[in-house]
Design an enzyme around this catalytic site. Structure first.
Site, PDB file in Angstrom:
ATOM      1  N   GLY A   4       0.987  -1.310  -0.112  1.00  0.00           N
ATOM      2  CA  GLY A   4       0.038  -0.088  -0.086  1.00  0.00           C
ATOM      3  C   GLY A   4       1.023   1.345  -0.117  1.00  0.00           C
ATOM      4  O   GLY A   4       0.401   2.352   0.220  1.00  0.00           O
ATOM      5  N   SER A  24      12.487  -0.416  -0.975  1.00  0.00           N
ATOM      6  CA  SER A  24      13.816  -0.093  -0.498  1.00  0.00           C
ATOM      7  C   SER A  24      14.141  -1.483   0.546  1.00  0.00           C
ATOM      8  O   SER A  24      13.788  -1.169   1.911  1.00  0.00           O
ATOM      9  CB  SER A  24      13.642   1.256   0.239  1.00  0.00           C
ATOM     10  OG  SER A  24      12.768   1.277   0.935  1.00  0.00           O
TER      11      SER A  24
END
Ligand SMILES: Nc1ncnc2c1ncn2[C@@H]1O[C@H](COP(=O)(O)OS(=O)(=O)O)[C@@H](OP(=O)(O)O)[C@H]1O
Ligand SMILES: Nc1ncnc2c1ncn2[C@@H]1O[C@H](COP(=O)(O)OP(=O)(O)O)[C@@H](O)[C@H]1O
Length: 207
Positions: free
Chosen positions: A42, A111
């Site tokens: 999300g 990341s």
């Protein structure tokens, strides 16, 4: 004169208009909101909800979305570990420039590596890197699978997919962790409000 990386004989040029002047103009403080999490957790949804909520409050924000940046600046990078590290490094450097411009920069990218996120944190003054972890279990992300990528990864058609056959290192000391509550997720607007409350409390929504 200094040498930075492969650049030799370079001198930093300072301008009389600085970050404080720009913050005064914008009536906010530049910072980086770094949203990390698995594919499908999300991140992009939260980034957009946050951007809209800030916009409605008259605050200037800009999103650096991993997927989108890979369409241009980072189109030369793959998903192997060293390219992901370079993707994160470049987005960290660009985010630093946006924060210096006085803008609330929302970086949303998987990341997956802690070391690379920490390197981006260290580019900014203390407090200005706000790490937001979308703590959504793999099972939930996989059941959402809006782009069908988990299905392809499970079928072995995508190699090195985060969470399947590539690592994701959860943050240890992030500023904000957004978890599932029981069976249900918080709504994107509730998540955005949690981040905005943090920014308000820390004084980022005023000069
Ligand atoms: N191998 C592999 N692993 C993970 N994700 C993959 C991969 N291949 C393509 N994609 C798609 O690329 C989006 C992730 O890009 P990022 O730049 O955020 O990734 S990273 O930070 O460099 O790890 C990611 O988008 P999100 O789903 O929005 O996270 C995927 O759609
Ligand atoms: N808080 C939420 N609750 C329920 N579903 C969500 C929530 N946030 C996002 N989603 C849904 O999950 C899917 C993945 O969201 P997305 O923002 O694209 O994730 P990411 O950028 O991390 O890959 C989308 O279908 C989106 O509508």
């Amino acid at each position: 004169m200094s040498t930075i990386g492969k650049s030799t004989n370079i001198v930093w040029h300072k301008c009389t208009v600085d970050k404080l002047d720009r913050q005064e103009l914008l009536q906010q403080k530049g910072c980086v909101i770094w949203i990390t999490g698995l594919s499908g957790s999300g991140k992009s949804t939260l980034a957009c909800a946050l951007s809209r909520a800030l916009h409605l409050r008259g605050k200037l924000a800009y999103i650096l979305d991993g997927d989108n940046i890979r369409h241009g600046l980072n189109s030369d990078l793959s998903f192997k570990a060293e390219d992901r590290a370079e993707n994160i490094r470049r987005i960290g450097e660009v985010a630093k420039l946006f924060a210096d411009a006085g803008i609330i920069c929302i970086a949303s990218l998987i990341s997956p590596y802690r070391k690379d996120r920490e390197a981006c944190r260290s580019l900014l003054p203390e407090g200005d890197f706000i790490e937001v972890f979308l703590d959504v279990p793999l099972q939930v992300c996989e059941s959402r699978d809006p782009k069908g990528l988990y299905k392809l990864a499970r079928a072995g058609k995508i190699k090195g997919f985060t969470g399947i056959d590539d690592p994701y290192e959860s943050p240890i000391n992030c500023e904000i962790a957004l978890q599932q509550k029981g069976k249900d997720c918080l709504s994107p607007s509730d998540m955005a409000e949690t981040v905005i409350s943090y920014l308000e409390e820390k004084g980022y929504l005023q000069a």
